[in-house]
Design a protein around this motif. Structure first.
Motif, PDB file in Angstrom:
ATOM      1  N   TRP A  11      47.988 -44.578  39.601  1.00  0.00           N
ATOM      2  CA  TRP A  11      48.930 -45.391  40.369  1.00  0.00           C
ATOM      3  C   TRP A  11      49.273 -46.706  39.656  1.00  0.00           C
ATOM      4  O   TRP A  11      50.337 -47.270  39.853  1.00  0.00           O
ATOM      5  CB  TRP A  11      48.325 -45.672  41.752  1.00  0.00           C
ATOM      6  CG  TRP A  11      49.246 -46.359  42.722  1.00  0.00           C
ATOM      7  CD1 TRP A  11      49.182 -47.654  43.141  1.00  0.00           C
ATOM      8  CD2 TRP A  11      50.362 -45.805  43.408  1.00  0.00           C
ATOM      9  NE1 TRP A  11      50.173 -47.944  44.035  1.00  0.00           N
ATOM     10  CE2 TRP A  11      50.918 -46.802  44.231  1.00  0.00           C
ATOM     11  CE3 TRP A  11      50.952 -44.530  43.421  1.00  0.00           C
ATOM     12  CZ2 TRP A  11      52.025 -46.597  45.037  1.00  0.00           C
ATOM     13  CZ3 TRP A  11      52.048 -44.335  44.232  1.00  0.00           C
ATOM     14  CH2 TRP A  11      52.578 -45.341  45.021  1.00  0.00           C
ATOM     15  N   ASP A  12      48.336 -47.182  38.805  1.00  0.00           N
ATOM     16  CA  ASP A  12      48.494 -48.479  38.151  1.00  0.00           C
ATOM     17  C   ASP A  12      48.797 -48.380  36.660  1.00  0.00           C
ATOM     18  O   ASP A  12      48.769 -49.392  35.956  1.00  0.00           O
ATOM     19  CB  ASP A  12      47.222 -49.323  38.345  1.00  0.00           C
ATOM     20  CG  ASP A  12      47.053 -49.766  39.792  1.00  0.00           C
ATOM     21  OD1 ASP A  12      48.080 -50.062  40.431  1.00  0.00           O
ATOM     22  OD2 ASP A  12      45.913 -49.831  40.264  1.00  0.00           O
ATOM     23  N   ARG A  15      53.638 -46.733  33.052  1.00  0.00           N
ATOM     24  CA  ARG A  15      54.827 -45.949  33.351  1.00  0.00           C
ATOM     25  C   ARG A  15      55.053 -45.837  34.847  1.00  0.00           C
ATOM     26  O   ARG A  15      56.192 -46.006  35.335  1.00  0.00           O
ATOM     27  CB  ARG A  15      54.707 -44.555  32.732  1.00  0.00           C
ATOM     28  CG  ARG A  15      55.961 -43.698  32.957  1.00  0.00           C
ATOM     29  CD  ARG A  15      55.821 -42.347  32.306  1.00  0.00           C
ATOM     30  NE  ARG A  15      54.723 -41.582  32.896  1.00  0.00           N
ATOM     31  CZ  ARG A  15      54.282 -40.428  32.425  1.00  0.00           C
ATOM     32  NH1 ARG A  15      54.840 -39.896  31.354  1.00  0.00           N
ATOM     33  NH2 ARG A  15      53.285 -39.792  33.012  1.00  0.00           N
ATOM     34  N   GLU A  16      53.971 -45.555  35.581  1.00  0.00           N
ATOM     35  CA  GLU A  16      54.096 -45.402  37.022  1.00  0.00           C
ATOM     36  C   GLU A  16      54.460 -46.725  37.688  1.00  0.00           C
ATOM     37  O   GLU A  16      55.245 -46.764  38.651  1.00  0.00           O
ATOM     38  CB  GLU A  16      52.793 -44.846  37.604  1.00  0.00           C
ATOM     39  CG  GLU A  16      52.584 -43.353  37.369  1.00  0.00           C
ATOM     40  CD  GLU A  16      52.323 -43.014  35.902  1.00  0.00           C
ATOM     41  OE1 GLU A  16      51.888 -43.897  35.138  1.00  0.00           O
ATOM     42  OE2 GLU A  16      52.567 -41.841  35.519  1.00  0.00           O
ATOM     43  N   ARG A  17      53.874 -47.825  37.184  1.00  0.00           N
ATOM     44  CA  ARG A  17      54.202 -49.136  37.762  1.00  0.00           C
ATOM     45  C   ARG A  17      55.664 -49.495  37.498  1.00  0.00           C
ATOM     46  O   ARG A  17      56.336 -50.080  38.353  1.00  0.00           O
ATOM     47  CB  ARG A  17      53.282 -50.212  37.167  1.00  0.00           C
ATOM     48  CG  ARG A  17      51.937 -50.305  37.896  1.00  0.00           C
ATOM     49  CD  ARG A  17      50.908 -51.124  37.159  1.00  0.00           C
ATOM     50  NE  ARG A  17      51.410 -52.329  36.524  1.00  0.00           N
ATOM     51  CZ  ARG A  17      51.691 -53.489  37.149  1.00  0.00           C
ATOM     52  NH1 ARG A  17      51.522 -53.556  38.468  1.00  0.00           N
ATOM     53  NH2 ARG A  17      52.121 -54.543  36.486  1.00  0.00           N
ATOM     54  N   LEU A  19      58.168 -47.365  37.160  1.00  0.00           N
ATOM     55  CA  LEU A  19      58.998 -46.533  38.034  1.00  0.00           C
ATOM     56  C   LEU A  19      58.939 -47.016  39.475  1.00  0.00           C
ATOM     57  O   LEU A  19      59.932 -46.928  40.212  1.00  0.00           O
ATOM     58  CB  LEU A  19      58.534 -45.076  37.952  1.00  0.00           C
ATOM     59  CG  LEU A  19      58.804 -44.369  36.613  1.00  0.00           C
ATOM     60  CD1 LEU A  19      58.109 -43.010  36.592  1.00  0.00           C
ATOM     61  CD2 LEU A  19      60.297 -44.209  36.380  1.00  0.00           C
ATOM     62  N   ARG A  20      57.791 -47.530  39.859  1.00  0.00           N
ATOM     63  CA  ARG A  20      57.610 -47.926  41.255  1.00  0.00           C
ATOM     64  C   ARG A  20      58.105 -49.341  41.533  1.00  0.00           C
ATOM     65  O   ARG A  20      58.724 -49.611  42.570  1.00  0.00           O
ATOM     66  CB  ARG A  20      56.120 -47.820  41.619  1.00  0.00           C
ATOM     67  CG  ARG A  20      55.823 -48.036  43.105  1.00  0.00           C
ATOM     68  CD  ARG A  20      54.370 -47.771  43.451  1.00  0.00           C
ATOM     69  NE  ARG A  20      53.489 -48.847  43.041  1.00  0.00           N
ATOM     70  CZ  ARG A  20      52.633 -48.789  42.016  1.00  0.00           C
ATOM     71  NH1 ARG A  20      52.549 -47.679  41.290  1.00  0.00           N
ATOM     72  NH2 ARG A  20      51.855 -49.811  41.719  1.00  0.00           N
ATOM     73  N   LEU A  21      57.860 -50.258  40.583  1.00  0.00           N
ATOM     74  CA  LEU A  21      58.102 -51.677  40.831  1.00  0.00           C
ATOM     75  C   LEU A  21      59.206 -52.276  39.958  1.00  0.00           C
ATOM     76  O   LEU A  21      59.672 -53.384  40.218  1.00  0.00           O
ATOM     77  CB  LEU A  21      56.806 -52.471  40.597  1.00  0.00           C
ATOM     78  CG  LEU A  21      55.601 -52.039  41.435  1.00  0.00           C
ATOM     79  CD1 LEU A  21      54.363 -52.796  40.990  1.00  0.00           C
ATOM     80  CD2 LEU A  21      55.882 -52.273  42.915  1.00  0.00           C
TER      81      LEU A  21
END
Length: 349
Positions: A11-12, A15-17, A19-21
């Protein structure tokens, strides 16, 4: 903080951060890590990104590196280096993306367009800004493998780039170190002559100093025409106005609706009792400098060369007119514009 992406909670991870933030939520290390994509044996991508930034003093230092330099860093190599270099180049270009409504009206516009492109690159790189007949910007960019201080100035390369972009007018910018005297007169004179042969016109030539990459200040601007006058021995004619201490070029303010060369012919006649024609003047471009006698003001000067002059007599507001060689000029108190034009790094504050 662990340096292995695999050890970070999914989650952290960068890449995921992102896309999310969004990218603004990520640190410089995380963004560089995304560009690198992978680490090296014994070091994860986060550690490699941190080392790369630390080695070059952060993003500004990283942006100053060539891709070949980055490729030599352990764990980077050619593929990763070109990704990093390309991303930084796009960031610089973003500030100068073409807008057909933008026009080159003076040094402030040139500085706004060229400043981001000159950030983090060697001081003598050349930026060309191409424009149409109405001075609307067609595009701008750093001229590949061209250096303003090269033994052979890049006149041909500049003109070829302007023609390639289908432009009719253009502006030029490069950067000097703070302690590097400006000696661009011959380069600009050759460029103006070459442009005329190609049906092109140089709008402006701006020199940025040191790390100055931002726009000019909002100081009020005086629009003037100035003459770089020489005699047959190559000496310069400098003048000093009544009640002032700094020597400068002959010339003066351009009246509303008056062409710069016409204004200069008028001023030379009034100040020096010289009868010249606009055809005697050789354009050297446009310069921007602090005003010598008007505190808080700047001057935008259309500069022309006038060669082989004799018989000048100080009249009107001119208290003193002197013929000097370069060394003699360096011993005088000079207006900032004059010091810049003569390549003397001691302008009046």
């Amino acid at each position: 903080m662990t340096s292995l992406v695999a050890d970070i909670d999914p989650w952290d991870r960068p890449r995921e951060r992102l896309l999310r933030l969004g990218p603004d939520a990520l640190s410089d290390v995380e963004l560089v890590a995304l560009l690198l994509g992978s680490g090296r044996p014994g070091a994860g991508v986060m550690e490699c990104a941190r080392e790369l930034l630390d080695r070059h003093g952060g993003l500004a230092g990283l942006a100053a590196q060539q891709s070949t330099t980055l490729a030599a860093v352990p764990g980077v190599g050619p593929a990763k280096a070109t990704r990093v270099a390309a991303a930084l180049a796009l960031a610089r270009r973003f500030g100068t993306s073409t807008d057909r409504r933008r026009t080159v009206r003076g040094p402030a516009d040139v500085r706004r367009l060229a400043g981001p492109l000159l950030a983090g690159v060697p001081d003598d790189r050349v930026v060309v800004i191409a424009a149409d007949r109405a001075n609307r910007v067609l595009g701008s960019g750093v001229l590949p493998d061209a250096h303003a201080h090269a033994a052979r100035p890049p006149v041909r390369e500049v003109l070829a780039e302007v023609l390639r972009r289908g432009a009719v007018t253009f502006a030029l910018a490069h950067r000097h170190a703070d302690d590097d005297p400006c000696r661009d007169g011959p380069f600009i004179a050759d460029l103006v002559d070459g442009a005329a042969l190609c049906g092109l016109r140089l709008l402006d030539h701006v020199v940025l100093r040191g790390d100055d990459n931002g726009p000019v200040t909002d100081a009020p601007v005086l629009h003037i025409a100035a003459a770089l006058i020489t005699d047959e021995q190559g000496r310069y004619l400098l003048v000093r106005k009544r009640g002032t201490t700094a020597f400068m070029q002959a010339g003066g303010k351009i009246e509303p609706g008056e062409a710069p060369d016409v204004a200069l012919v008028r001023e030379i006649g009034e100040e020096l009792s010289l009868r010249v024609s606009v055809t005697d003047l050789r354009p050297l471009g446009v310069r921007d400098a602090p005003a010598a006698n008007e505190p808080g003001y700047r001057v935008t000067a259309h500069v022309y060369a006038l060669d082989g002059v004799t018989g000048a007599v100080a009249t009107a507001e001119i208290e003193e007119a002197v013929w000097v060689d370069h060394d003699q000029a360096a011993a005088l108190e000079l207006a900032p514009l004059t010091a810049d034009l003569l390549g003397i790094a001691r302008p009046v504050a």
